[in-house]
Design a protein around this motif. Structure first.
Motif, short mmCIF file in Angstrom:
data_model
loop_
_atom_site.label_atom_id
_atom_site.label_comp_id
_atom_site.label_asym_id
_atom_site.label_seq_id
_atom_site.Cartn_x
_atom_site.Cartn_y
_atom_site.Cartn_z
N ALA A 124 6.85 5.11 3.90
CA ALA A 124 6.14 5.69 2.76
C ALA A 124 4.91 4.86 2.43
CB ALA A 124 7.05 5.78 1.55
N TYR A 125 3.88 5.56 1.96
CA TYR A 125 2.62 4.95 1.54
C TYR A 125 2.28 5.53 0.17
CZ TYR A 125 -2.47 3.97 1.59
OH TYR A 125 -3.74 3.56 1.28
N LEU A 126 2.16 4.66 -0.83
CA LEU A 126 1.86 5.08 -2.20
C LEU A 126 0.45 4.62 -2.55
CD1 LEU A 126 3.02 6.36 -4.83
CD2 LEU A 126 3.70 4.04 -5.50
N ILE A 127 -0.40 5.58 -2.91
CA ILE A 127 -1.76 5.29 -3.35
C ILE A 127 -1.81 5.55 -4.85
CG2 ILE A 127 -4.21 5.84 -3.13
CD1 ILE A 127 -3.54 7.05 -0.36
N VAL A 128 -2.17 4.53 -5.62
CA VAL A 128 -2.19 4.63 -7.07
C VAL A 128 -3.60 4.40 -7.57
CG1 VAL A 128 -1.27 3.66 -9.21
CG2 VAL A 128 0.18 3.77 -7.17
N VAL A 154 -3.53 0.09 -4.67
CA VAL A 154 -4.08 0.48 -5.96
C VAL A 154 -5.58 0.61 -5.74
CG1 VAL A 154 -4.38 -0.13 -8.39
CG2 VAL A 154 -2.27 -0.77 -7.19
N THR A 155 -6.12 1.80 -5.98
CA THR A 155 -7.53 2.04 -5.67
C THR A 155 -8.44 1.38 -6.69
OG1 THR A 155 -7.72 4.07 -6.95
CG2 THR A 155 -6.98 4.28 -4.66
N SER A 156 -9.63 1.11 -6.24
CA SER A 156 -10.72 0.67 -7.11
C SER A 156 -11.93 1.51 -6.70
CB SER A 156 -10.99 -0.82 -6.91
OG SER A 156 -11.49 -1.06 -5.61
N VAL A 215 -8.57 7.29 3.14
CA VAL A 215 -8.89 7.81 4.48
C VAL A 215 -8.56 6.79 5.56
CG1 VAL A 215 -10.72 8.74 5.95
CG2 VAL A 215 -10.70 9.30 3.52
N ASP A 216 -9.28 5.67 5.57
CA ASP A 216 -9.12 4.69 6.65
C ASP A 216 -7.71 4.11 6.70
OD1 ASP A 216 -11.83 5.15 7.08
OD2 ASP A 216 -12.45 3.36 5.99
N LYS A 217 -7.25 3.59 5.56
CA LYS A 217 -5.93 2.96 5.56
C LYS A 217 -4.82 3.99 5.73
CE LYS A 217 -6.79 -1.48 3.43
NZ LYS A 217 -6.40 -2.42 2.35
N LEU A 218 -5.06 5.20 5.28
CA LEU A 218 -4.08 6.26 5.47
C LEU A 218 -3.78 6.40 6.97
CD1 LEU A 218 -2.60 8.62 3.86
CD2 LEU A 218 -4.49 10.03 4.62
N ASP A 219 -4.81 6.53 7.76
CA ASP A 219 -4.63 6.66 9.21
C ASP A 219 -3.98 5.42 9.81
OD1 ASP A 219 -5.74 9.20 9.23
OD2 ASP A 219 -7.75 8.50 9.73
#
Length: 190
Positions: free
Chosen positions: A134-138, A109-111, A120-124
């Motif tokens: 799967a990776y969910l960014i909320v 969950v972004t802040s 970017v960083d954690k995606l890689d």
């Protein structure tokens, strides 16, 4: 003239040091990154996702982990996602069970302070973990969820930004409604 460099920790030093800390820290190639505290919205969204998925998946097949579970994404990189799931065959780094090695689904969950790291960083980092499907960014400041799913030919992205959107999660054998993710959350422009 001598050049001063900042000393970085080894993995062993980080793990021993982190065990004594009150605040969690990611560890990336010797660099220590303090995890900032989350807002009320951040906490509600993470809990909404956990509660919704807990009611949708077969709990005999999956194990849920909160943001207290560290994940080793490589030999020199450790992170704390907001939520992670593993199949019931979870593998830990050691008998302390503080570090998960085989998550299959992770959520961030972004802040305002973590937006770029999560996107970017954690995606890689997460893309490099073979067990992650799967990776969910909320986002917490607007209704938006980005779902990255692993396929035979790479990673695929789907964006969901309407409250009536349905997020398909075939790896968990369920669907998550964006309205469930943002239950109790109001945005200024709505």
């Amino acid at each position: 003239m001598a050049i001063q460099t900042e000393r970085t920790m080894t993995v062993a030093e980080y793990l021993a040091w982190e065990a004594r800390q009150e605040v969690k820290h990611d560890y990336i190639d010797g660099e220590i990154i303090e995890m900032s505290g989350g807002s009320g919205a951040h906490s509600k969204i993470a809990m909404n996702i956990a509660l919704a998925l807990g009611g949708l998946v077969n709990l005999l097949n999956y194990v849920f982990h909160s943001s207290n579970m560290r994940i080793r994404v490589s030999e020199n990189r450790y992170v704390y996602p907001d939520l992670s799931l593993a199949r019931n065959d979870e593998v830990y780094e050691d008998e302390s069970e503080l570090t998960l090695l085989n998550p299959m689904f992770v959520v961030e969950v972004t802040s305002p302070t973590s937006l770029m790291r999560d996107r970017v960083d954690k995606l890689d980092l997460y893309f490099a973990v073979p067990s992650i499907e799967a990776y969910l960014i909320v986002e917490q400041d607007r209704p938006r969820a980005d779902l990255y799913t692993r396929s035979e030919d790479g990673w695929r992205l789907r964006v969901f930004n309407r409250r009536d959107d349905v997020i398909p999660l075939p790896m968990l054998e369920c669907e998550l409604l964006l309205a469930q993710v943002y239950r109790g959350i109001e945005f200024a422009d709505e």
